[in-house]
Scaffold this active site. Structure first.
Site, mmCIF file in Angstrom:
data_model
loop_
_atom_site.group_PDB
_atom_site.id
_atom_site.type_symbol
_atom_site.label_atom_id
_atom_site.label_comp_id
_atom_site.label_asym_id
_atom_site.label_seq_id
_atom_site.Cartn_x
_atom_site.Cartn_y
_atom_site.Cartn_z
ATOM 1 C CD GLU A 148 -0.995 4.065 1.210
ATOM 2 O OE1 GLU A 148 -1.199 2.859 0.985
ATOM 3 O OE2 GLU A 148 -0.587 4.507 2.309
ATOM 4 C CD GLU A 156 0.306 -0.881 4.573
ATOM 5 O OE1 GLU A 156 0.640 -0.047 5.428
ATOM 6 O OE2 GLU A 156 -0.255 -0.560 3.504
#
Length: 267
Positions: A146, A245
């Site tokens: 990521e 998130e």
């Protein structure tokens, strides 16, 4: 239709961690993700998932000394044995939780590292990811990487989408994929529609995440047009999960009205 997973590290912090599974299920979530499971017995986590009809869709491999400020070790020369051990631990949890994805964090690069030294970090990263992907393939698990913005995580090794996709192409493992967090991407690069149009059809994106920019609260606050983004993700045929998130501004359940802001999304 978008499929949303509650991130239990950031959402439902009104409750003790093990009680967040019930809270997410009560609000209509079918899946969860979180940073790390290792503080808890895998059997207990599995009981929480099964007891509330939830799927585990993502968690992170061990990140090194998190409480001391480390943010992953996969790109750090000299930490290869620890990286391998962490992958084995993560895959044990993935098997117990029936989780198909594990995010492997790269780590922080000291400020002012010369380009030649940075190349060593990249070589270490690629080699570690190749080993991790090979090991995970045998377990039917995808390894994710990521890009993370440098404002929230200064010095993180991987910050841009193109860099992540270049690493995935170089390793060449079909189960190594990119975790595209639209929050991080907006801060670093912007132009999210173009990024989605370019990268989702490649099959190299294994997971999406969302949060409001710039404050990382509910995704409908701030710069992002989530109705447009979710609609476009649908048009592109993405069938994976979108991890929520974000840090709720004032109560997790109270802030979930944004899910009504897209046709077909069930509250």
């Amino acid at each position: 239709m978008p499929r949303f997973a509650a991130n239990l590290s950031m959402m439902y912090t009104e409750h003790p961690f093990l009680d967040r599974f019930a809270a997410a299920s009560a609000d209509g979530f079918d899946a969860v993700e979180y940073l790390f499971p290792y503080e808890y017995d895998a059997a207990e986590l599995r009981r929480r998932l099964d007891g509330h009809g939830l799927r585990q869709v993502l968690f992170n491999a061990p990140p090194g000394a998190w409480d001391s400020g480390e943010r992953g070790i996969a790109a750090l020369p000299g930490r290869e044995a620890e990286t391998r051990s962490g992958i084995e631990q993560a895959l044990e949890y993935a098997a117990a939780l029936d989780c198909p994805r594990v995010h492997v964090m790269a780590g922080l690069v000291p400020q002012g590292v010369p380009s030649a030294e940075r190349a060593r970090y990249r070589d270490t990263y690629v080699a570690n990811l190749a080993r991790a992907a090979e090991r995970a393939a045998a377990a039917g698990v995808d390894i994710l990487i990521e890009p993370i913005n440098g404002r929230d995580m200064p010095g993180y090794f991987l910050t841009r989408q193109a860099e992540a996709h270049a690493v995935v192409r170089e390793v060449g493992a079909p189960n190594l994929k990119v975790q595209l967090d639209l929050y991080h991407c907006q801060i670093v690069e912007g132009d999210l529609t173009t990024t989605l149009r370019r990268d989702l059809p490649t099959g190299r994106v294994g997971h999406l995440q969302i949060a409001g920019v710039p404050d990382r609260h509910e995704p409908d606050g701030g710069e992002l047009n989530i109705r447009h983004l979710f609609g476009f993700i649908d048009e592109l045929g993405f069938d994976g999960w979108i991890g929520c998130e974000y840090r709720p501004r004032a109560g997790t359940s109270e802030g979930l009205g944004w899910r009504h802001d897209y046709r077909g999304v069930q509250a």
